[in-house]
Design an enzyme around this catalytic site. Structure first.
Site, mmCIF file in Angstrom:
data_model
loop_
_atom_site.group_PDB
_atom_site.id
_atom_site.type_symbol
_atom_site.label_atom_id
_atom_site.label_comp_id
_atom_site.label_asym_id
_atom_site.label_seq_id
_atom_site.Cartn_x
_atom_site.Cartn_y
_atom_site.Cartn_z
ATOM 1 N NE ARG A 234 -4.183 -1.590 0.018
ATOM 2 C CZ ARG A 234 -4.214 -2.627 -0.785
ATOM 3 N NH1 ARG A 234 -3.177 -2.873 -1.588
ATOM 4 N NH2 ARG A 234 -5.260 -3.433 -0.805
ATOM 5 C CG ASP A 258 2.561 -2.512 -8.487
ATOM 6 O OD1 ASP A 258 2.658 -2.204 -9.695
ATOM 7 O OD2 ASP A 258 1.590 -3.129 -8.021
ATOM 8 C CD GLU A 263 -2.353 3.238 -5.777
ATOM 9 O OE1 GLU A 263 -3.193 2.388 -6.101
ATOM 10 O OE2 GLU A 263 -1.191 2.955 -5.441
ATOM 11 C CG HIS A 295 -2.241 -0.937 -7.623
ATOM 12 N ND1 HIS A 295 -2.615 -0.151 -6.560
ATOM 13 C CD2 HIS A 295 -2.506 -2.213 -7.240
ATOM 14 C CE1 HIS A 295 -3.083 -0.911 -5.579
ATOM 15 N NE2 HIS A 295 -3.022 -2.166 -5.967
#
Length: 330
Positions: A234, A258, A263, A295
């Protein structure tokens, strides 16, 4: 059940439609994210299916309830985006997909490490321009490095096994140490020791009030100079401002992420024709030793199939009124 499916992406719709042939549930796929304005689209449905970046705030939940929604299925493992107190007060049943493919995320974390350690992403771009020079591409061996794993749930466990396979010394922190991992050579230490001793730190813990900004200027200060930091969990686990400072001062040698704490309005969207207004991620992308993916760690055929299967299973249980195996307890 009639299900309102929000925040639809083509790869998800394809996966669900393939399995819906053997299901009695009927889906309406909406491209829109679930928010206070789009919640009304759920009217006439029995349940809502939402993703990790659909924020189920008190207002959104109230509007869903007013539309007759008493059931929500999350097609993700994390649920920090859900106001659980409102879920309880409104009497809504909510389920998640607790584990779909731990190996998918764990393998992506290792892929980030490998790309950064051997500068594969830079070499790829060079060769496409007919530049076969090796200058500046010297990397480092993973064998013999100390890898710290923060969180040894299903994903952290899979990642630890991969790291052991590369000949790394694996140390880990978890509130509940995994006895099976201990037996295959993983050493469990307290959090500070793991951060202090690791050449590579990979984050695999959930985002909670206690883990928010786990990586910050204070924790970075005690870590090895040139540490490699990986986050496929996260975004909020890392204080981005402090990470940028760590990169500038070479405390962080390599950063692979990622996920990103801001985001929500970036990832999963094509913004190639727009100017990014987020100054922090724009700054991160200027560093040659930073690798960012949007992600996608979960995105494998196997993971999508399992997300679909478990989501439909959750809907079956909700419809049947039986005890819910994957209910989020509130």
């Amino acid at each position: 059940m009639k299900v309102a499916f929000f925040n639809t992406k083509p790869y998800e719709q394809n996966s669900f439609e393939a399995q819906l042939k053997n299901s009695n549930h009927k889906f309406t796929f909406f491209e829109a994210k679930l928010d206070k304005e789009t919640a009304k689209l759920a009217e006439g449905h029995d349940a809502v299916c939402s993703f990790v970046n659909d924020h189920l705030t008190p207002l959104v939940l109230k509007r869903l309830k007013n539309c007759g929604i008493n059931n929500i299925v999350l097609r993700c493992a994390g649920f920090n985006q859900v106001d659980l107190q409102s879920v309880k007060e409104l009497g809504i049943k909510i389920c998640r997909v607790p584990a779909y493919s731990p190996e998918a995320v764990a393998e992506h974390a290792m892929a980030l490490i490998l790309a950064l350690s051997r500068k594969t992403h830079k070499a790829y771009n060079r060769v496409r321009e007919n530049n076969f020079s090796l200058a500046g591409l010297t990397g480092f061996n993973l064998h013999g490095k100390t890898v710290g794993v923060i969180g040894t749930g299903a994903i952290g466990k899979a990642f630890a096994k991969i790291a052991l396979g590369f000949g790394c010394e694996v140390i880990a922190f978890d509130l509940y140490p995994n006895e099976k991992l201990k037996k295959i050579g993983v050493k469990f230490l307290d959090l500070q020791e793991v951060l202090d001793k690791s050449d590579i730190v990979s984050l695999h813990c959930p985002l909670t009030a206690q883990t928010h900004h786990l990586i910050n200027k204070d924790s970075l200060a005690t870590m090895k100079d040139g540490v490699t930091l990986i986050n496929t969990s996260r975004g909020g686990l890392i204080n981005t401002k402090d990470a940028i400072s760590g990169l500038k001062h070479k405390k962080i040698g390599f950063l692979g992420i990622d996920v990103y704490e801001q985001e929500e309005n970036l990832f999963f969207e094509n913004l190639s024709e727009e100017i990014l207004m987020d100054e922090q991620i724009t700054r991160l992308m200027t560093f040659p030793n930073v690798l960012i993916t949007g992600h996608q760690a979960f995105l494998t055929h196997e993971a999508l199939a399992e997300i679909t299967r478990v989501t439909l299973f959750n809907l079956d249980q909700l419809e049947a009124g039986v005890s819910l195996e994957n209910e989020i307890k509130v």
